[in-house]
Design a protein around this motif. Structure first.
Motif, PDB file in Angstrom:
ATOM      1  N   LYS A 169      -2.859   0.155 -11.107  1.00 20.93           N
ATOM      2  CA  LYS A 169      -2.268   0.176 -12.444  1.00 20.93           C
ATOM      3  C   LYS A 169      -0.763  -0.076 -12.396  1.00 20.93           C
ATOM      4  N   THR A 170      -0.123   0.372 -11.312  1.00 18.16           N
ATOM      5  CA  THR A 170       1.299   0.097 -11.094  1.00 18.16           C
ATOM      6  C   THR A 170       1.452  -0.506  -9.711  1.00 18.16           C
ATOM      7  N   SER A 171       2.640  -0.985  -9.395  1.00 14.70           N
ATOM      8  CA  SER A 171       2.885  -1.586  -8.085  1.00 14.70           C
ATOM      9  C   SER A 171       2.772  -0.563  -6.961  1.00 14.70           C
ATOM     10  N   ALA A 172       2.867   0.712  -7.283  1.00 17.70           N
ATOM     11  CA  ALA A 172       2.748   1.763  -6.277  1.00 17.70           C
ATOM     12  C   ALA A 172       1.304   2.170  -6.022  1.00 17.70           C
ATOM     13  N   ASP A 173       0.405   1.837  -6.944  1.00 18.65           N
ATOM     14  CA  ASP A 173      -0.995   2.227  -6.806  1.00 18.65           C
ATOM     15  C   ASP A 173      -1.713   1.288  -5.854  1.00 18.65           C
ATOM     16  N   ALA A 174      -2.622   1.837  -5.076  1.00 19.45           N
ATOM     17  CA  ALA A 174      -3.343   1.044  -4.090  1.00 19.45           C
ATOM     18  C   ALA A 174      -4.294   0.063  -4.756  1.00 19.45           C
ATOM     19  N   PRO A 175      -4.304  -1.200  -4.307  1.00 21.22           N
ATOM     20  CA  PRO A 175      -5.292  -2.160  -4.802  1.00 21.22           C
ATOM     21  C   PRO A 175      -6.666  -1.844  -4.231  1.00 21.22           C
ATOM     22  N   SER A 176      -7.664  -2.569  -4.713  1.00 16.72           N
ATOM     23  CA  SER A 176      -9.050  -2.220  -4.405  1.00 16.72           C
ATOM     24  C   SER A 176      -9.415  -2.381  -2.937  1.00 16.72           C
TER      25      SER A 176
ATOM     26  N   LEU B 144      -4.212   5.818   3.595  1.00 17.83           N
ATOM     27  CA  LEU B 144      -3.822   6.582   4.777  1.00 17.83           C
ATOM     28  C   LEU B 144      -3.415   8.002   4.442  1.00 17.83           C
ATOM     29  N   PHE B 145      -2.909   8.211   3.225  1.00 14.68           N
ATOM     30  CA  PHE B 145      -2.611   9.573   2.768  1.00 14.68           C
ATOM     31  C   PHE B 145      -2.626   9.600   1.258  1.00 14.68           C
ATOM     32  N   ASP B 146      -3.519  10.424   0.705  1.00 23.22           N
ATOM     33  CA  ASP B 146      -3.672  10.515  -0.746  1.00 23.22           C
ATOM     34  C   ASP B 146      -3.194  11.845  -1.306  1.00 23.22           C
ATOM     35  N   GLY B 147      -2.451  12.601  -0.478  1.00 25.50           N
ATOM     36  CA  GLY B 147      -1.920  13.877  -0.935  1.00 25.50           C
ATOM     37  C   GLY B 147      -2.825  15.055  -0.663  1.00 25.50           C
TER      38      GLY B 147
ATOM     39  N   LEU C  16       2.012  -2.715   3.907  1.00 27.02           N
ATOM     40  CA  LEU C  16       2.092  -1.252   3.882  1.00 27.02           C
ATOM     41  C   LEU C  16       2.916  -0.783   2.695  1.00 27.02           C
ATOM     42  N   HIS C  17       2.425   0.253   2.019  1.00 26.39           N
ATOM     43  CA  HIS C  17       3.201   0.957   0.989  1.00 26.39           C
ATOM     44  C   HIS C  17       3.342   2.409   1.439  1.00 26.39           C
ATOM     45  N   ILE C  18       4.568   2.911   1.404  1.00 25.73           N
ATOM     46  CA  ILE C  18       4.810   4.297   1.788  1.00 25.73           C
ATOM     47  C   ILE C  18       6.016   4.829   1.012  1.00 25.73           C
ATOM     48  N   GLU C  19       5.936   6.074   0.578  1.00 29.58           N
ATOM     49  CA  GLU C  19       7.026   6.708  -0.155  1.00 29.58           C
ATOM     50  C   GLU C  19       7.546   7.906   0.636  1.00 29.58           C
ATOM     51  N   TRP C  20       8.874   8.118   0.582  1.00 26.63           N
ATOM     52  CA  TRP C  20       9.474   9.203   1.346  1.00 26.63           C
ATOM     53  C   TRP C  20      10.619   9.842   0.553  1.00 26.63           C
ATOM     54  N   ARG C  21      10.946  11.078   0.942  1.00 23.81           N
ATOM     55  CA  ARG C  21      11.975  11.819   0.223  1.00 23.81           C
ATOM     56  C   ARG C  21      12.668  12.791   1.168  1.00 23.81           C
ATOM     57  N   VAL C  22      13.992  12.835   1.054  1.00 17.08           N
ATOM     58  CA  VAL C  22      14.741  13.908   1.719  1.00 17.08           C
ATOM     59  C   VAL C  22      15.019  14.986   0.674  1.00 17.08           C
ATOM     60  N   PRO C  23      15.122  16.256   1.070  1.00 17.71           N
ATOM     61  CA  PRO C  23      15.340  17.322   0.091  1.00 17.71           C
ATOM     62  C   PRO C  23      16.655  17.169  -0.668  1.00 17.71           C
TER      63      PRO C  23
ATOM     64  N   GLU D 272      17.036  19.620   6.804  1.00 13.85           N
ATOM     65  CA  GLU D 272      15.745  19.934   6.209  1.00 13.85           C
ATOM     66  C   GLU D 272      14.772  18.774   6.380  1.00 13.85           C
ATOM     67  N   PRO D 273      13.478  19.044   6.531  1.00 19.15           N
ATOM     68  CA  PRO D 273      12.520  17.991   6.884  1.00 19.15           C
ATOM     69  C   PRO D 273      12.219  17.030   5.738  1.00 19.15           C
ATOM     70  N   LEU D 274      11.797  15.829   6.126  1.00 13.75           N
ATOM     71  CA  LEU D 274      11.404  14.804   5.164  1.00 13.75           C
ATOM     72  C   LEU D 274       9.956  14.994   4.732  1.00 13.75           C
ATOM     73  N   SER D 275       9.643  14.369   3.602  1.00 12.35           N
ATOM     74  CA  SER D 275       8.264  14.341   3.116  1.00 12.35           C
ATOM     75  C   SER D 275       7.849  12.900   2.842  1.00 12.35           C
ATOM     76  N   PHE D 276       6.535  12.657   2.934  1.00 16.43           N
ATOM     77  CA  PHE D 276       5.954  11.354   2.653  1.00 16.43           C
ATOM     78  C   PHE D 276       4.792  11.522   1.676  1.00 16.43           C
ATOM     79  N   ARG D 277       4.481  10.469   0.941  1.00 10.56           N
ATOM     80  CA  ARG D 277       3.316  10.494   0.061  1.00 10.56           C
ATOM     81  C   ARG D 277       2.847   9.062  -0.209  1.00 10.56           C
ATOM     82  N   ASN D 278       1.672   8.956  -0.836  1.00 10.11           N
ATOM     83  CA  ASN D 278       1.138   7.685  -1.332  1.00 10.11           C
ATOM     84  C   ASN D 278       1.249   6.579  -0.274  1.00 10.11           C
TER      85      ASN D 278
END
Length: 261
Positions: free
Chosen positions: A45-52, A57-60, A105-112, A248-254
């Protein structure tokens, strides 16, 4: 020869030439192809959403697609909470159970938001686009808080670590989710181990092109020049780094990947 036929013969020759030229004249359909028919892929539905056709690899929810790098077959020991995967500094790197050749590959990351430290000690991690085994061996796309955080430019966020400076610094502020979209072309090797075709990579960071189909010099080296000496043959896992810095540690999602044939 009859005068009538004398005039007719050149006319016939001219007519034949014109007909032949008409037959040989390029037509639009000469460059229209109907095979092979590309497979149908339903976009997200968006560019971040996985195509069919993507592999999730990680869905939360869990780390079923991951294992410890230094002890393959052992369950990945990072933390999963609130739809995110967070680095466990005490456990070491994790990598995918499955190996990949060429991929998207699509991957999202965040520092605190309350990140501390500076330079390379500020939210340091890495995405190894092809893991070459234990430790930090492989081809590293740098993860770092590069928002108002000076460091060497081939070590900032979205650099190919110690090789290629990003075309732009597209880093968002601490606490915001960041996105990498990567096109990876794996290296190939001759039977004697010499590199046949080097690795190439394109990276888009938060919608900004930062690495444009660059040719890598070899796997990442912390000290010394990169080269393909002792590089791995064939497909390889994708690895996430536990850098072990005090911040502080990083996090990943989607995280999802599409194999490219």
């Amino acid at each position: 020869m009859n005068r009538k036929y004398t005039f007719l013969l050149p006319a016939l020759l001219v007519g034949s030439a014109m007909f032949a030229n008409a037959q040989n004249k390029p037509k639009p359909e000469d460059t229209e192809f109907y095979q092979p028919v590309p497979p149908v892929v339903t976009p997200g539905k968006t560019s971040a959403d996985a195509p069919s056709d993507a592999i999730i690899l990680f869905d939360g929810k869990n780390l079923d697609q991951w294992t410890m790098t230094n002890n393959r077959g052992t369950a990945a020991a990072w933390t999963v909470a609130d739809g995110a995967l967070t680095v466990n500094k005490r456990s070491g790197n994790i990598e995918t159970i499955k190996s990949f050749g060429n991929y998207q590959l699509h991957i999202e990351w965040r520092v605190p938001a309350n990140i501390t430290g500076k330079g390379q000690a500020r939210g340091n991690s890495g995405i190894f686009l092809a893991s070459l085994g234990k430790g930090d061996a492989g081809y590293e796309l740098q993860v770092l808080d590069s928002y108002n955080n000076p460091t060497y430019v081939n070590g900032q966020a979205s650099s190919i670590y110690k090789q290629f400076i990003p075309l732009a610094n597209a880093t968002k502020a601490p606490g915001e989710w960041q996105t990498y979209d990567v096109i990876w072309t794996a290296p190939t090797f001759e039977e004697n181990g010499d590199v046949k075709t080097p690795a190439r990579v394109t990276v888009i960071h938060n919608g900004v092109l930062v690495q444009n189909n660059i040719t890598l010099l070899g796997p990442t080296q912390y000290i010394g020049q990169a080269s393909y000496k002792n590089a791995k043959f064939g497909a390889a896992p994708i690895k996430l780094q536990s850098h072990g810095d005090p911040s502080e540690p990083l996090s990943f999602r989607n995280i999802w990947v599409r194999e490219i044939k």
